[in-house]
Design a protein around this motif. Structure first.
Motif, PDB file in Angstrom:
ATOM      1  N   TRP A 231       0.723  -1.198  -0.125  1.00 43.51           N
ATOM      2  CA  TRP A 231      -0.054   0.000  -0.104  1.00 43.51           C
ATOM      3  C   TRP A 231       0.910   1.169   0.079  1.00 43.51           C
ATOM      4  CZ3 TRP A 231      -0.137   4.086   3.344  1.00 43.51           C
ATOM      5  CH2 TRP A 231      -1.382   5.015   3.076  1.00 43.51           C
ATOM      6  N   ALA A 232       1.828   1.274   0.733  1.00 47.47           N
ATOM      7  CA  ALA A 232       2.684   2.466   0.801  1.00 47.47           C
ATOM      8  C   ALA A 232       3.416   2.647  -0.376  1.00 47.47           C
ATOM      9  CB  ALA A 232       3.654   2.284   2.015  1.00 47.47           C
ATOM     10  N   ARG A 233       4.106   1.592  -0.903  1.00 46.30           N
ATOM     11  CA  ARG A 233       4.755   1.970  -2.105  1.00 46.30           C
ATOM     12  C   ARG A 233       3.824   2.283  -3.320  1.00 46.30           C
ATOM     13  NH1 ARG A 233       6.802  -3.525  -1.017  1.00 46.30           N
ATOM     14  NH2 ARG A 233       8.589  -3.354   0.208  1.00 46.30           N
ATOM     15  N   GLN A 234       2.668   1.951  -3.303  1.00 44.30           N
ATOM     16  CA  GLN A 234       1.617   2.286  -4.256  1.00 44.30           C
ATOM     17  C   GLN A 234       1.229   3.883  -4.161  1.00 44.30           C
ATOM     18  OE1 GLN A 234      -0.012   0.612  -7.171  1.00 44.30           O
ATOM     19  NE2 GLN A 234       1.936  -0.933  -6.178  1.00 44.30           N
ATOM     20  N   ARG A 235       1.017   4.274  -2.919  1.00 43.96           N
ATOM     21  CA  ARG A 235       0.867   5.714  -2.570  1.00 43.96           C
ATOM     22  C   ARG A 235       1.987   6.391  -2.639  1.00 43.96           C
ATOM     23  NH1 ARG A 235      -3.775   7.258   0.965  1.00 43.96           N
ATOM     24  NH2 ARG A 235      -3.775   9.258   0.690  1.00 43.96           N
ATOM     25  N   PHE A 236       3.081   6.124  -2.155  1.00 43.56           N
ATOM     26  CA  PHE A 236       4.088   7.055  -2.102  1.00 43.56           C
ATOM     27  C   PHE A 236       5.398   6.894  -3.026  1.00 43.56           C
ATOM     28  CE2 PHE A 236       2.180   6.826   2.336  1.00 43.56           C
ATOM     29  CZ  PHE A 236       1.669   8.122   2.313  1.00 43.56           C
ATOM     30  N   GLY A 237       5.372   5.470  -3.346  1.00 43.64           N
ATOM     31  CA  GLY A 237       6.530   5.268  -4.257  1.00 43.64           C
ATOM     32  C   GLY A 237       7.642   4.434  -3.454  1.00 43.64           C
ATOM     33  N   ALA A 238       8.045   3.500  -4.441  1.00 44.65           N
ATOM     34  CA  ALA A 238       8.992   2.482  -3.819  1.00 44.65           C
ATOM     35  C   ALA A 238      10.149   3.031  -3.073  1.00 44.65           C
ATOM     36  CB  ALA A 238       9.371   1.441  -4.804  1.00 44.65           C
ATOM     37  N   GLU A 239      10.766   4.387  -4.015  1.00 44.37           N
ATOM     38  CA  GLU A 239      11.865   4.746  -3.396  1.00 44.37           C
ATOM     39  C   GLU A 239      11.585   5.551  -2.102  1.00 44.37           C
ATOM     40  OE1 GLU A 239      13.425   7.332  -6.517  1.00 44.37           O
ATOM     41  OE2 GLU A 239      14.246   5.649  -7.905  1.00 44.37           O
ATOM     42  N   ALA A 240      10.735   6.055  -1.996  1.00 38.42           N
ATOM     43  CA  ALA A 240      10.352   6.806  -0.702  1.00 38.42           C
ATOM     44  C   ALA A 240      10.133   5.898   0.393  1.00 38.42           C
ATOM     45  CB  ALA A 240       8.933   7.701  -0.856  1.00 38.42           C
ATOM     46  N   VAL A 241       9.481   4.792   0.128  1.00 43.06           N
ATOM     47  CA  VAL A 241       9.470   3.591   1.305  1.00 43.06           C
ATOM     48  C   VAL A 241      10.678   3.224   1.658  1.00 43.06           C
ATOM     49  CG1 VAL A 241       8.356   1.572   2.124  1.00 43.06           C
ATOM     50  CG2 VAL A 241       6.939   3.206   0.604  1.00 43.06           C
ATOM     51  N   ALA A 242      11.368   2.950   0.447  1.00 44.19           N
ATOM     52  CA  ALA A 242      12.826   2.550   0.774  1.00 44.19           C
ATOM     53  C   ALA A 242      13.741   3.333   1.634  1.00 44.19           C
ATOM     54  CB  ALA A 242      13.586   2.224  -0.635  1.00 44.19           C
ATOM     55  N   ASP A 243      13.482   4.748   1.544  1.00 43.64           N
ATOM     56  CA  ASP A 243      14.050   5.845   1.919  1.00 43.64           C
ATOM     57  C   ASP A 243      13.869   5.916   3.602  1.00 43.64           C
ATOM     58  OD1 ASP A 243      15.954   8.099   2.065  1.00 43.64           O
ATOM     59  OD2 ASP A 243      14.259   9.187   2.771  1.00 43.64           O
ATOM     60  N   LEU A 244      12.544   5.502   4.002  1.00 42.80           N
ATOM     61  CA  LEU A 244      11.895   5.522   5.290  1.00 42.80           C
ATOM     62  C   LEU A 244      12.764   4.181   5.889  1.00 42.80           C
ATOM     63  CD1 LEU A 244      10.177   6.424   7.632  1.00 42.80           C
ATOM     64  CD2 LEU A 244       8.576   5.138   6.796  1.00 42.80           C
ATOM     65  N   ARG A 245      12.840   3.002   5.198  1.00 46.74           N
ATOM     66  CA  ARG A 245      13.418   1.878   5.710  1.00 46.74           C
ATOM     67  C   ARG A 245      14.916   2.339   5.939  1.00 46.74           C
ATOM     68  NH1 ARG A 245      12.705  -3.830   4.704  1.00 46.74           N
ATOM     69  NH2 ARG A 245      11.018  -3.251   3.397  1.00 46.74           N
ATOM     70  N   LYS A 246      15.374   3.037   5.200  1.00 44.54           N
ATOM     71  CA  LYS A 246      16.789   3.059   5.410  1.00 44.54           C
ATOM     72  C   LYS A 246      17.142   4.013   6.607  1.00 44.54           C
ATOM     73  CE  LYS A 246      21.032   5.585   3.441  1.00 44.54           C
ATOM     74  NZ  LYS A 246      21.736   4.477   4.037  1.00 44.54           N
ATOM     75  N   ALA A 247      16.203   5.184   6.990  1.00 43.69           N
ATOM     76  CA  ALA A 247      16.158   5.963   8.069  1.00 43.69           C
ATOM     77  C   ALA A 247      15.969   5.170   9.179  1.00 43.69           C
ATOM     78  CB  ALA A 247      15.017   7.131   7.899  1.00 43.69           C
ATOM     79  N   ILE A 248      15.121   4.206   9.269  1.00 37.56           N
ATOM     80  CA  ILE A 248      14.929   3.399  10.576  1.00 37.56           C
ATOM     81  C   ILE A 248      15.956   2.233  10.864  1.00 37.56           C
ATOM     82  CG2 ILE A 248      13.773   1.182  11.423  1.00 37.56           C
ATOM     83  CD1 ILE A 248      11.351   2.395  10.036  1.00 37.56           C
ATOM     84  N   ALA A 249      16.884   1.861   9.615  1.00 36.49           N
ATOM     85  CA  ALA A 249      18.064   0.976   9.636  1.00 36.49           C
ATOM     86  C   ALA A 249      19.164   1.839  10.217  1.00 36.49           C
ATOM     87  CB  ALA A 249      18.292   0.424   8.344  1.00 36.49           C
ATOM     88  N   ASP A 250      19.149   3.095   9.863  1.00 36.56           N
ATOM     89  CA  ASP A 250      20.241   4.183  10.242  1.00 36.56           C
ATOM     90  C   ASP A 250      20.219   4.233  11.580  1.00 36.56           C
ATOM     91  OD1 ASP A 250      21.206   4.267   7.579  1.00 36.56           O
ATOM     92  OD2 ASP A 250      20.320   6.412   7.333  1.00 36.56           O
ATOM     93  N   GLY A 251      18.831   4.439  12.250  1.00 36.52           N
ATOM     94  CA  GLY A 251      18.798   4.658  13.682  1.00 36.52           C
ATOM     95  C   GLY A 251      19.337   3.385  14.447  1.00 36.52           C
ATOM     96  N   GLU A 252      19.228   2.272  14.090  1.00 37.86           N
ATOM     97  CA  GLU A 252      19.650   1.157  14.503  1.00 37.86           C
ATOM     98  C   GLU A 252      21.035   0.957  14.609  1.00 37.86           C
ATOM     99  OE1 GLU A 252      17.780  -1.605  16.063  1.00 37.86           O
ATOM    100  OE2 GLU A 252      15.994  -0.002  15.967  1.00 37.86           O
ATOM    101  N   ALA A 253      21.713   1.446  13.619  1.00 40.16           N
ATOM    102  CA  ALA A 253      23.265   1.410  13.128  1.00 40.16           C
ATOM    103  C   ALA A 253      23.686   2.244  14.291  1.00 40.16           C
ATOM    104  CB  ALA A 253      23.427   1.707  12.029  1.00 40.16           C
ATOM    105  N   VAL A 254      23.267   3.535  14.424  1.00 37.86           N
ATOM    106  CA  VAL A 254      23.532   4.559  15.166  1.00 37.86           C
ATOM    107  C   VAL A 254      23.450   4.275  16.753  1.00 37.86           C
ATOM    108  CG1 VAL A 254      23.585   6.941  15.878  1.00 37.86           C
ATOM    109  CG2 VAL A 254      23.535   6.298  13.606  1.00 37.86           C
ATOM    110  N   VAL A 255      22.475   3.667  17.331  1.00 41.61           N
ATOM    111  CA  VAL A 255      22.306   3.254  18.281  1.00 41.61           C
ATOM    112  C   VAL A 255      23.366   2.215  18.908  1.00 41.61           C
ATOM    113  CG1 VAL A 255      20.876   1.810  19.944  1.00 41.61           C
ATOM    114  CG2 VAL A 255      20.004   3.755  18.530  1.00 41.61           C
ATOM    115  N   ALA A 256      23.792   1.159  17.882  1.00 44.00           N
ATOM    116  CA  ALA A 256      24.758   0.339  18.106  1.00 44.00           C
ATOM    117  C   ALA A 256      26.150   1.164  18.538  1.00 44.00           C
ATOM    118  CB  ALA A 256      24.829  -0.842  16.981  1.00 44.00           C
TER     119      ALA A 256
END
Length: 444
Positions: A231-256
């Protein structure tokens, strides 16, 4: 911005558990947030969709938070995450996670989408046949018992942990639990390996004990997550959803990375980096730190105390009640104590911190002055008669642990290591920002 502040802020935003029901997925003027770029870091975009999603989450806890402040946080975290993998390649934080990292990131991504765009997602689900995600399931093939035994072994065996071999994982990957099809998508399936891979230790144990039931439930959760992402990819685009995923992964990496450098940790916490830095602290550094921060090494040097010893707990409670009602400790000790110093009012004299202390002396050092302790049962052996002690500390003399003591060496070296670790992280942040080309694409 301090490392602790920006990582804590973004981590809180990414992991926030409060729903933001009814938030619109459409930006100003009807344009999709996913179509716009909020900033570029060395030419790579940070999408408006990522900014708006995290901003909406943060506004739940802090309505006054500024959108630009959130963008600055995202940029800081992304810069630092880019260096996290090579910052200390031989000194990882060593903390194990309950779920595989990619599973945790996806779960947080789906949670973020549900939190901010939940109303829109629910509306889309209601438009499905039967107004249910169940309509996406095209088949649930029966799993044969021999297949389950080949993967998990014979049922009924006591197991503390489930770790499938490569061969067992390969077998699990050939067993379909559910088949489904997303709107406009190709037929897909959830395998037994997909379910296994997404579980933590407890989930894998449950899966091995009731594989067919647990697998079916978890497979539906996987389909539900797949629908939200679709749903999110259809609504916002695959690249935008991938960017939000990256922001979350970035947060995990920085916490470590934070944990590796001691941000948010106390002196007794450790990481390979902090342990190494602590071991490299010199005697001169310890002495200098001790002289600057002597208050950190305060201790009780001496106490003057009295006690009352009685034979059973009931009598001890009666003594405490009498003391609470105003009875004099000295007179009560002379009248009620069975200890040899009863005639002296239970006087224990001065007890030194550097002397050898029995359990009664240790009890006295743990008590605040001027107030009788609660009754404490003596730690007697199995063939000894039990008795109870009540202690009153009359005076305390305060001082500091000696410079040459093991207490000072350990605590000072740990605190110095924490300082150095945090300084290294701060320098890394500053270097990352100076080296990056940052372009803000929208007005503050």
């Amino acid at each position: 911005m301090a490392a602790r502040h920006f990582v804590a802020a973004v981590a809180a935003a990414l992991a926030g558990a409060c729903a933001v029901a009814g938030t619109s997925a459409t930006g100003a003027g009807g344009a999709s947030p996913g179509a716009a770029v909020a900033a570029r870091i060395d030419g790579a975009p940070v999408y408006t969709f990522t900014l708006d999603t995290i901003w909406q989450q943060r506004r739940v806890a802090k309505p006054s938070v500024q959108r630009r402040a959130v963008l600055d946080d995202i940029i800081e975290v992304r810069l630092l995450a880019a260096r996290a993998s090579d910052a200390a390649p031989k000194e990882q934080a060593g903390a194990t996670v309950a779920f595989a990292p990619e599973v945790m990131v996806e779960e947080r991504l789906v949670a973020a989408l549900r939190e901010v765009y939940g109303k829109d997602i629910d509306t889309a689900v209601k438009a499905l046949p039967g107004a249910s995600l169940e309509s996406l399931v095209t088949a649930q093939p029966p799993i044969q018992q021999p297949q389950l035994q080949a993967v998990f072994g014979r049922q009924g065996q006591l197991k503390l942990e489930i770790a499938l071999s490569s061969e067992q994982q390969s077998l699990a990957g050939k067993i379909d639990v559910l088949r489904y099809q997303l709107p406009g998508g190709e037929p897909a399936s959830v395998t037994l390996y997909d379910v296994y891979h997404r579980q933590n230790v407890q989930g894998r144990l449950a899966l091995s004990q009731q594989p067919a039931h647990v697998a079916a439930l978890q497979a539906r959760r996987i389909v539900a997550n797949a629908y939200v992402l679709h749903w999110a990819r259809q609504r916002f685009g695959a690249e935008a959803v991938a960017d939000l995923r990256k922001a979350i992964a970035d947060g995990e990496a920085v916490v470590a990375l934070q944990n590796l450098h001691g941000v948010g940790l106390d002196t007794d916490s450790g990481s390979p980096l902090l342990n190494r830095l602590s071991g490299e602290v010199s005697a001169q550094e310890i002495e200098d730190f001790y002289n600057r921060h002597k208050d950190l090494f305060a201790r009780i040097d001496r106490v003057r105390a009295r006690h009352i010893r009685v034979a059973d707990e009931g009598q001890a409670q009666r003594v405490v009640k009498a003391l609470q009602e105003g009875a004099a400790f000295v007179a009560t000790a002379r009248r009620m104590s069975r200890a040899g110093d009863a005639a002296k009012g239970g006087d224990l004299g001065w007890i030194s911190a550097d002397g050898s202390k029995d359990w009664l002396a240790s009890l006295a050092f743990s008590q605040p002055p001027g107030k009788p302790s609660a009754p404490v049962r003596a730690p007697v052996g199995p063939n000894e008669s039990a008795y109870w002690e009540i202690v009153l500390v009359e005076e305390q003399v305060h001082g500091a642990h000696p410079l040459q003591s093991e207490t000072v060496r350990y605590q000072a070296s740990r605190m110095i290591a924490l300082q150095k670790g945090r300084q290294q992280l701060g320098q890394m942040i500053e270097q990352s920002r100076r080296a990056a080309r940052i372009e803000i694409a929208e007005a503050p």
